[in-house]
Design a protein around this motif. Structure first.
Motif, mmCIF file in Angstrom:
data_model
loop_
_atom_site.group_PDB
_atom_site.id
_atom_site.type_symbol
_atom_site.label_atom_id
_atom_site.label_comp_id
_atom_site.label_asym_id
_atom_site.label_seq_id
_atom_site.Cartn_x
_atom_site.Cartn_y
_atom_site.Cartn_z
ATOM 1 N N GLN A 14 0.800 -1.227 0.000
ATOM 2 C CA GLN A 14 0.000 0.000 0.000
ATOM 3 C C GLN A 14 0.833 1.279 0.000
ATOM 4 O OE1 GLN A 14 -3.308 -0.461 -0.457
ATOM 5 N NE2 GLN A 14 -2.810 -2.638 -0.419
ATOM 6 N N LYS A 15 2.083 1.203 -0.439
ATOM 7 C CA LYS A 15 2.937 2.390 -0.525
ATOM 8 C C LYS A 15 3.406 2.577 -1.957
ATOM 9 C CE LYS A 15 3.585 3.643 3.838
ATOM 10 N NZ LYS A 15 3.396 4.952 4.381
ATOM 11 N N HIS A 16 3.389 3.811 -2.422
ATOM 12 C CA HIS A 16 3.929 4.141 -3.737
ATOM 13 C C HIS A 16 5.441 3.966 -3.686
ATOM 14 C CE1 HIS A 16 5.314 6.709 -7.050
ATOM 15 N NE2 HIS A 16 4.164 6.388 -7.616
ATOM 16 N N ILE A 17 6.032 3.508 -4.768
ATOM 17 C CA ILE A 17 7.470 3.232 -4.790
ATOM 18 C C ILE A 17 8.292 4.484 -4.460
ATOM 19 C CG2 ILE A 17 7.852 3.635 -7.241
ATOM 20 C CD1 ILE A 17 9.600 1.058 -7.164
#
Length: 116
Positions: free
Chosen positions: A93-96
């Motif tokens: 659930q985290k953007h790169i």
């Protein structure tokens, strides 16, 4: 590939490439060491070297140590070499962009003639 169900003869409308990354080291394996070293990696201008490591379970940080040994000096007057590194931690659930870092490191390479 995505197809139009009302017109299957048109062929695929789009395709999604799949990339598989096989780790070079799995530090999460039972009885695995808590560190990994990549020795004698040769670099040249524009060269990209990718290494994938599975961290130990529960790890929240890592230390990266870079050493330049016995490499030829650059043609720059100061004799330094610039390396870039990029580190990414894959988090659910985290953007790169929120879990990666790219930096430049300038290193003076020891002169072999001085016995360093």
């Amino acid at each position: 590939a995505g197809h139009d169900s009302s017109s299957p003869r048109r062929g695929p409308l789009f395709s999604l490439p799949v990339t598989v990354c096989r780790p070079h080291a799995n530090l999460a394996a039972p009885h695995a060491p808590c560190h990994v070293a990549f020795e004698r990696v040769a670099f040249s201008p524009g060269h990209i070297e990718r290494r994938f490591v599975v961290p130990p379970r529960g790890a929240t940080w890592a230390t990266l140590t870079l050493r330049a040994r016995g490499a030829p000096r650059s043609r720059e007057p100061a004799g330094s070499v610039v390396y870039m590194y990029s580190l990414t931690q894959l988090l659910p659930q985290k953007h790169i962009g929120q879990s990666s870092e790219t930096r430049r490191v300038t290193m003076g390479v020891p002169d072999e003639a001085q016995g360093a």
